[in-house]
Write a protein that holds these residues in place. Structure first.
Motif, PDB file in Angstrom:
ATOM      1  N   UNK A  45       0.817  -1.218   0.000  1.00 23.15           N
ATOM      2  CA  UNK A  45       0.000   0.000   0.000  1.00 23.15           C
ATOM      3  C   UNK A  45       0.855   1.274   0.000  1.00 23.15           C
ATOM      4  N   UNK A  46       2.022   1.223   0.656  1.00 22.44           N
ATOM      5  CA  UNK A  46       2.868   2.420   0.750  1.00 22.44           C
ATOM      6  C   UNK A  46       4.096   2.337  -0.163  1.00 22.44           C
ATOM      7  N   UNK A  47       4.130   1.337  -1.029  1.00 21.90           N
ATOM      8  CA  UNK A  47       5.207   1.185  -2.013  1.00 21.90           C
ATOM      9  C   UNK A  47       6.587   0.988  -1.389  1.00 21.90           C
ATOM     10  N   UNK A  48       6.672   0.060  -0.444  1.00 21.35           N
ATOM     11  CA  UNK A  48       7.942  -0.339   0.157  1.00 21.35           C
ATOM     12  C   UNK A  48       8.079  -1.849   0.050  1.00 21.35           C
ATOM     13  N   UNK A  49       9.289  -2.338   0.213  1.00 19.10           N
ATOM     14  CA  UNK A  49       9.463  -3.787   0.309  1.00 19.10           C
ATOM     15  C   UNK A  49       9.008  -4.211   1.706  1.00 19.10           C
ATOM     16  N   UNK A  50       8.541  -5.446   1.875  1.00 17.39           N
ATOM     17  CA  UNK A  50       8.117  -5.885   3.212  1.00 17.39           C
ATOM     18  C   UNK A  50       9.195  -5.739   4.295  1.00 17.39           C
ATOM     19  N   UNK A  51      10.469  -6.085   4.040  1.00 15.01           N
ATOM     20  CA  UNK A  51      11.473  -5.886   5.094  1.00 15.01           C
ATOM     21  C   UNK A  51      11.665  -4.410   5.468  1.00 15.01           C
ATOM     22  N   UNK A  52      11.681  -3.523   4.449  1.00 13.12           N
ATOM     23  CA  UNK A  52      11.831  -2.092   4.733  1.00 13.12           C
ATOM     24  C   UNK A  52      10.625  -1.574   5.511  1.00 13.12           C
ATOM     25  N   UNK A  53       9.459  -2.043   5.151  1.00 15.16           N
ATOM     26  CA  UNK A  53       8.225  -1.646   5.838  1.00 15.16           C
ATOM     27  C   UNK A  53       8.288  -2.066   7.305  1.00 15.16           C
ATOM     28  N   UNK A  54       8.665  -3.293   7.550  1.00 16.45           N
ATOM     29  CA  UNK A  54       8.756  -3.809   8.918  1.00 16.45           C
ATOM     30  C   UNK A  54       9.758  -3.008   9.746  1.00 16.45           C
ATOM     31  N   UNK A  55      10.905  -2.697   9.161  1.00 18.78           N
ATOM     32  CA  UNK A  55      11.921  -1.893   9.876  1.00 18.78           C
ATOM     33  C   UNK A  55      11.381  -0.518  10.221  1.00 18.78           C
ATOM     34  N   UNK A  56      10.698   0.110   9.280  1.00 18.13           N
ATOM     35  CA  UNK A  56      10.163   1.450   9.528  1.00 18.13           C
ATOM     36  C   UNK A  56       9.077   1.439  10.615  1.00 18.13           C
ATOM     37  N   UNK A  57       8.179   0.475  10.546  1.00 19.39           N
ATOM     38  CA  UNK A  57       7.122   0.389  11.561  1.00 19.39           C
ATOM     39  C   UNK A  57       7.742   0.152  12.939  1.00 19.39           C
ATOM     40  N   UNK A  58       8.731  -0.707  13.004  1.00 25.33           N
ATOM     41  CA  UNK A  58       9.397  -0.958  14.288  1.00 25.33           C
ATOM     42  C   UNK A  58      10.080   0.306  14.798  1.00 25.33           C
ATOM     43  N   UNK A  59      10.709   1.081  13.922  1.00 25.17           N
ATOM     44  CA  UNK A  59      11.336   2.336  14.331  1.00 25.17           C
ATOM     45  C   UNK A  59      10.276   3.330  14.826  1.00 25.17           C
ATOM     46  N   UNK A  60       9.140   3.395  14.148  1.00 27.05           N
ATOM     47  CA  UNK A  60       8.065   4.290  14.581  1.00 27.05           C
ATOM     48  C   UNK A  60       7.544   3.898  15.964  1.00 27.05           C
ATOM     49  N   UNK A  61       7.533   2.597  16.243  1.00 26.97           N
ATOM     50  CA  UNK A  61       7.150   2.128  17.590  1.00 26.97           C
ATOM     51  C   UNK A  61       8.212   2.492  18.611  1.00 26.97           C
ATOM     52  N   UNK A  62       9.468   2.249  18.274  1.00 27.45           N
ATOM     53  CA  UNK A  62      10.565   2.498  19.220  1.00 27.45           C
ATOM     54  C   UNK A  62      10.674   3.964  19.614  1.00 27.45           C
ATOM     55  N   UNK A  63      10.409   4.876  18.684  1.00 26.84           N
ATOM     56  CA  UNK A  63      10.511   6.299  19.006  1.00 26.84           C
ATOM     57  C   UNK A  63       9.237   6.851  19.645  1.00 26.84           C
ATOM     58  N   UNK A  64       8.203   6.016  19.742  1.00 26.08           N
ATOM     59  CA  UNK A  64       6.991   6.440  20.439  1.00 26.08           C
ATOM     60  C   UNK A  64       5.910   7.049  19.580  1.00 26.08           C
ATOM     61  N   UNK A  65       6.070   7.055  18.271  1.00 28.67           N
ATOM     62  CA  UNK A  65       5.010   7.580  17.417  1.00 28.67           C
ATOM     63  C   UNK A  65       3.832   6.621  17.337  1.00 28.67           C
ATOM     64  N   UNK A  66       4.097   5.335  17.425  1.00 28.02           N
ATOM     65  CA  UNK A  66       3.032   4.333  17.556  1.00 28.02           C
ATOM     66  C   UNK A  66       3.095   3.861  18.996  1.00 28.02           C
ATOM     67  N   UNK A  67       2.063   4.192  19.777  1.00 22.11           N
ATOM     68  CA  UNK A  67       2.049   3.812  21.194  1.00 22.11           C
ATOM     69  C   UNK A  67       1.671   2.358  21.379  1.00 22.11           C
ATOM     70  N   UNK A  68       0.561   1.945  20.777  1.00 27.52           N
ATOM     71  CA  UNK A  68       0.133   0.552  20.829  1.00 27.52           C
ATOM     72  C   UNK A  68      -1.016   0.336  19.853  1.00 27.52           C
ATOM     73  N   UNK A  69      -1.378  -0.911  19.670  1.00 29.51           N
ATOM     74  CA  UNK A  69      -2.460  -1.269  18.760  1.00 29.51           C
ATOM     75  C   UNK A  69      -3.667  -1.704  19.585  1.00 29.51           C
ATOM     76  N   UNK A  70      -4.857  -1.344  19.109  1.00 26.97           N
ATOM     77  CA  UNK A  70      -6.086  -1.697  19.828  1.00 26.97           C
ATOM     78  C   UNK A  70      -7.170  -2.119  18.847  1.00 26.97           C
ATOM     79  N   UNK A  71      -8.188  -2.764  19.387  1.00 22.69           N
ATOM     80  CA  UNK A  71      -9.420  -3.023  18.634  1.00 22.69           C
ATOM     81  C   UNK A  71     -10.451  -2.025  19.144  1.00 22.69           C
ATOM     82  N   UNK A  72     -11.115  -1.320  18.261  1.00 20.08           N
ATOM     83  CA  UNK A  72     -12.159  -0.384  18.662  1.00 20.08           C
ATOM     84  C   UNK A  72     -13.476  -1.151  18.734  1.00 20.08           C
ATOM     85  N   UNK A  73     -14.035  -1.215  19.918  1.00 20.06           N
ATOM     86  CA  UNK A  73     -15.235  -2.000  20.165  1.00 20.06           C
ATOM     87  C   UNK A  73     -16.491  -1.159  19.990  1.00 20.06           C
ATOM     88  N   UNK A  74     -17.612  -1.818  19.754  1.00 14.04           N
ATOM     89  CA  UNK A  74     -18.897  -1.153  19.583  1.00 14.04           C
ATOM     90  C   UNK A  74     -19.546  -0.988  20.958  1.00 14.04           C
TER      91      UNK A  74
END
Length: 169
Positions: A45-74
């Motif tokens: 979807x964002x035009x990256x290779x899967x390994x590059x995508x995974x590294x970037x998402x992990x970096x975004x988590x490590x620096x605190x831009x992604x705090x955590x993942x949740x399910x939004x309930x009804x």
């Protein structure tokens, strides 16, 4: 001919600054829509290779831009569809009274948000509960016993116009 300059990368500041390029911003926007997306689908979807995508998402988590993942309930389906916004005024404006209140309010059943605010109130709370009776019970058994409270004003939501968890950046 005048050269067209690229827009500067977005900056994130919470003790540190991080340069976010268009891939990082696309990752954040996409994950806000669906955090359960697979890494392969996200990368595509964002035009990256899967390994590059995974590294970037992990970096975004490590620096605190992604705090955590949740399910939004009804909330309606789970029988906690009534929203009550509550304005709270403390009897004293001391660091200790604020700290005591903030520690205690985190234990209030159904309290989803608590904000220090300016104006008429010291705090605004957002509570989800089942109905008027359950809110009345919560008010009598918990809210009235919060430390340092001088005044509580409740505003019952009649209809949700919209609600989002999406941040615009």
């Amino acid at each position: 001919m005048k050269a067209i300059s690229k827009p500067a990368p977005a900056k994130f500041s919470a003790n540190k600054e991080y340069d976010l390029d268009r891939f990082d911003l696309a990752l954040l926007r996409t994950l806000q829509e669906d955090s359960s997306i697979s890494n392969v689908a996200l990368a595509e979807k964002v035009n990256l290779s899967p390994p590059a995508c995974l590294r970037r998402v992990e970096r975004l988590r490590q620096v605190g831009l992604i705090r955590h993942y949740v399910a939004l309930l009804n909330p309606v389906a789970l029988n906690v569809g009534m929203v009550v916004l509550i304005g709270v005024v403390l009897d004293r404006s001391t660091p200790q009274s604020f700290m005591d209140f903030e520690d205690a309010v985190q234990k209030i059943s159904g309290c989803m948000e608590c904000h220090v605010v300016t104006g008429e109130f010291d705090y605004i709370l957002m509570i989800r509960t089942r109905d008027n009776q359950s809110f009345n019970r919560l008010h009598a058994e918990q809210l009235l016993f919060l430390p340092g409270v001088r005044q509580v004003r409740s505003f019952i939501g009649l209809r949700e116009v919209f609600s989002t968890t999406r941040l615009e950046f």
